[in-house]
Design an enzyme around this catalytic site. Structure first.
Site, PDB file in Angstrom:
ATOM      1  N   ARG A 122     143.330  47.687 -38.648  1.00  0.00           N
ATOM      2  CA  ARG A 122     142.351  46.893 -37.869  1.00  0.00           C
ATOM      3  C   ARG A 122     142.581  46.989 -36.360  1.00  0.00           C
ATOM      4  NH1 ARG A 122     142.973  43.001 -42.123  1.00  0.00           N
ATOM      5  NH2 ARG A 122     141.213  43.244 -43.536  1.00  0.00           N
ATOM      6  N   LYS A 144     134.729  54.302 -25.299  1.00  0.00           N
ATOM      7  CA  LYS A 144     133.830  54.797 -26.352  1.00  0.00           C
ATOM      8  C   LYS A 144     134.635  55.740 -27.243  1.00  0.00           C
ATOM      9  CE  LYS A 144     129.222  54.578 -24.322  1.00  0.00           C
ATOM     10  NZ  LYS A 144     128.065  55.353 -23.826  1.00  0.00           N
ATOM     11  N   GLU A 186     130.036  66.800 -14.892  1.00  0.00           N
ATOM     12  CA  GLU A 186     130.129  65.330 -14.981  1.00  0.00           C
ATOM     13  C   GLU A 186     130.547  64.738 -13.627  1.00  0.00           C
ATOM     14  OE1 GLU A 186     129.347  63.337 -17.534  1.00  0.00           O
ATOM     15  OE2 GLU A 186     129.452  64.565 -19.345  1.00  0.00           O
ATOM     16  N   LYS A 228     133.302  55.169 -12.647  1.00  0.00           N
ATOM     17  CA  LYS A 228     133.143  54.844 -14.067  1.00  0.00           C
ATOM     18  C   LYS A 228     133.766  53.482 -14.369  1.00  0.00           C
ATOM     19  CE  LYS A 228     133.067  56.157 -18.732  1.00  0.00           C
ATOM     20  NZ  LYS A 228     132.926  57.175 -19.726  1.00  0.00           N
ATOM     21  N   GLU A 238     127.298  48.806 -22.837  1.00  0.00           N
ATOM     22  CA  GLU A 238     126.033  49.482 -22.503  1.00  0.00           C
ATOM     23  C   GLU A 238     124.792  48.653 -22.838  1.00  0.00           C
ATOM     24  OE1 GLU A 238     126.242  53.756 -22.965  1.00  0.00           O
ATOM     25  OE2 GLU A 238     124.083  53.844 -23.258  1.00  0.00           O
ATOM     26  N   ARG A 242     125.592  50.622 -17.764  1.00  0.00           N
ATOM     27  CA  ARG A 242     126.411  51.730 -18.260  1.00  0.00           C
ATOM     28  C   ARG A 242     125.542  52.934 -18.626  1.00  0.00           C
ATOM     29  NH1 ARG A 242     131.918  51.745 -21.935  1.00  0.00           N
ATOM     30  NH2 ARG A 242     132.083  53.999 -21.991  1.00  0.00           N
ATOM     31  N   ASN A 246     124.510  58.109 -18.272  1.00  0.00           N
ATOM     32  CA  ASN A 246     123.813  59.120 -19.084  1.00  0.00           C
ATOM     33  C   ASN A 246     122.835  59.951 -18.260  1.00  0.00           C
ATOM     34  OD1 ASN A 246     125.112  58.308 -21.441  1.00  0.00           O
ATOM     35  ND2 ASN A 246     123.668  56.623 -21.710  1.00  0.00           N
ATOM     36  N   HIS A 249     121.777  63.343 -19.446  1.00  0.00           N
ATOM     37  CA  HIS A 249     122.167  63.481 -20.853  1.00  0.00           C
ATOM     38  C   HIS A 249     120.977  63.530 -21.810  1.00  0.00           C
ATOM     39  CE1 HIS A 249     126.115  62.686 -19.270  1.00  0.00           C
ATOM     40  NE2 HIS A 249     126.678  62.768 -20.447  1.00  0.00           N
ATOM     41  N   HIS A 253     121.383  66.512 -24.051  1.00  0.00           N
ATOM     42  CA  HIS A 253     121.613  66.433 -25.498  1.00  0.00           C
ATOM     43  C   HIS A 253     120.581  67.256 -26.269  1.00  0.00           C
ATOM     44  CE1 HIS A 253     124.156  62.494 -25.321  1.00  0.00           C
ATOM     45  NE2 HIS A 253     124.907  63.570 -25.280  1.00  0.00           N
ATOM     46  N   HIS A 267     128.871  70.972 -23.327  1.00  0.00           N
ATOM     47  CA  HIS A 267     128.294  69.656 -23.019  1.00  0.00           C
ATOM     48  C   HIS A 267     128.079  69.456 -21.508  1.00  0.00           C
ATOM     49  CE1 HIS A 267     127.474  65.384 -23.132  1.00  0.00           C
ATOM     50  NE2 HIS A 267     128.470  65.192 -22.284  1.00  0.00           N
TER      51      HIS A 267
HETATM   52  N1  GLY Z   1     129.992  58.968 -21.333  1.00  0.00           N
HETATM   53  C1  GLY Z   1     129.177  57.862 -21.092  1.00  0.00           C
HETATM   54  C2  GLY Z   1     129.854  56.555 -21.221  1.00  0.00           C
HETATM   55  O1  GLY Z   1     131.062  56.498 -21.352  1.00  0.00           O
HETATM   56  O2  GLY Z   1     129.203  55.543 -21.225  1.00  0.00           O
END
Ligand code: GLY
Length: 369
Positions: A122, A144, A186, A228, A238, A242, A246, A249, A253, A267
């Site tokens: 957990r 993430k 990035e 960031k 998000e 946040r 993107n 993206h 994507h 990417h």
């Molecule tokens: N890579 C986008 C984020 O971490 O929100």
């Protein structure tokens, strides 16, 4: 030379330490977190061949014992089978609730191992030691974690913040120029989304940075991570801001999907082409000046990066098929695709109010159909 950024989340604040030699001194960096002097490292075979010995020696120098598991490199490792393998191995290695797992590699390893740590008993703590530029400036920071599903990328996962991130800028010297520049996509994104002055600095310093200038690399990673960290602190899960991360993206994507997540388009390359398209769309919608997309494209080209749809090798599907791929993006809310557009360089914002025809036109013109 060392920089530190704090991701100041209440109750879960952690540091991102940036500079050369952090892997060699990993023991001293990590030991204060440990309840007993041992860690479990998960990495990939490429990183293991280059750097695992240095990491384990660096841990041992501070009296920290380590076990290590190496997985095959590549995106296919971010899936159920390797996740099961990680969790089984961590249980076999008797990793306890109070122990620390180390994710040592690029974005694939960081996301996979972070997720394994999130679900093991957990939730156990983990340390990110990102070895690619992309992972240092983006995926290792912000919590993430997850794996890909047959239905799409990153569809299974959890928010699980690391306890520490060690971004050793020396390891960037072992990346191929292509991988380095993909990560640089990035970095450019940060300037474009929220800091025009940083974008100007990249225009001036980008070539030196790519050629190996350490001070410039540290500065670029530091400024990217600081942006960031600020955004993640404001909006960890998000719900709002946040999503600005993107930028590029939604197009990116779709292009990755269209090229089968293959070597045709990495990417970060998709993000760079996607940023150029997002600025083109913004200019056509009258949101920013026509000079802005030209300036974005000029910098990407200066750096020798893929910039336009026609720079992607092989055939791409037509504009309608690309639009369908965009509609499968996980950022679709109540059927509406959200775009990150810009009112200028450094002034990105989130909107669902984008005419379909205009997106189609930008793609069709880019594809020269
Ligand atoms: N890579 C986008 C984020 O971490 O929100």
């Amino acid at each position: 030379m060392r920089e530190t950024v704090t991701v100041d989340l209440p109750g879960r604040a952690y540091e991102v330490r940036i500079g050369p030699g952090l892997i060699r001194h990993a023991g001293a960096e990590i030991a204060p977190l440990l309840k007993r002097p041992r860690v479990a490292i998960i990495t990939d075979e490429t990183v293991a061949a280059l750097h695992l010995g240095t990491l384990r020696d660096g841990l041992a120098a501070a009296g920290v014992a380590s076990d290590a598991l190496s997985l095959p490199p590549g995106e296919a490792t971010k899936s159920w089978g390797p996740l099961e393998q990680c969790v089984d191995w961590l249980l076999e290695a008797q990793v306890e609730r109070g122990d620390v797992v180390v994710a040592f590699g690029g974005g694939v390893i960081g996301d996979l191992v972070g997720f394994a740590a999130a679900i093991l008993r957990r939730g156990v703590r983990f340390v990110q030691i990102p070895t690619s530029l992309l992972a240092q400036v983006d995926s290792s920071v912000g919590g993430k974690t997850g794996i890909n599903a047959a239905q799409g990328k990153n569809l299974i996962g959890a928010f699980h913040q690391p306890s520490l991130v060690l971004a050793d800028t020396e390891v960037l010297g072992t990346l191929t120029p292509r991988d380095f520049l993909a990560g640089y996509g990035e970095v450019v994104k940060y300037g474009l989304l929220g800091d025009a002055e940083f974008f100007g600095w990249l225009e001036r310093q980008g070539p030196a940075l790519a050629a190996g200038d350490q001070a410039a690399r540290i500065e670029a990673v530091h400024r990217s991570v600081q942006m960031k960290a600020d955004i993640v602190t404001r909006d960890e899960t998000e719900q709002g801001d946040r999503a600005l991360l993107n930028l590029g993206h939604t197009f990116g994507h779709a292009l990755e999907a269209a090229t089968g997540y293959s070597d045709r388009l990495l990417h970060g390359e998709g993000v760079a082409v996607g940023c150029a398209l997002a600025f083109e769309l913004s200019a056509r919608m009258g949101l920013c000046s026509q000079e802005d997309p030209s300036r974005v494209r000029a910098h990407l080209k200066d750096m020798g990066m893929k910039t336009d749809l026609t720079d992607i090798p092989g055939d791409l599907p037509g504009p309608d098929a690309l639009m369908d791929l965009m509609a499968q993006d996980k950022k679709v809310v109540q059927g509406q695709l959200r775009f990150i557009l810009a009112r200028g360089i450094g002034e990105a914002f989130i909107t669902s109010d984008v005419p379909r025809d205009m997106v189609r036109r930008v793609l069709a013109d880019g594809l020269e159909v």
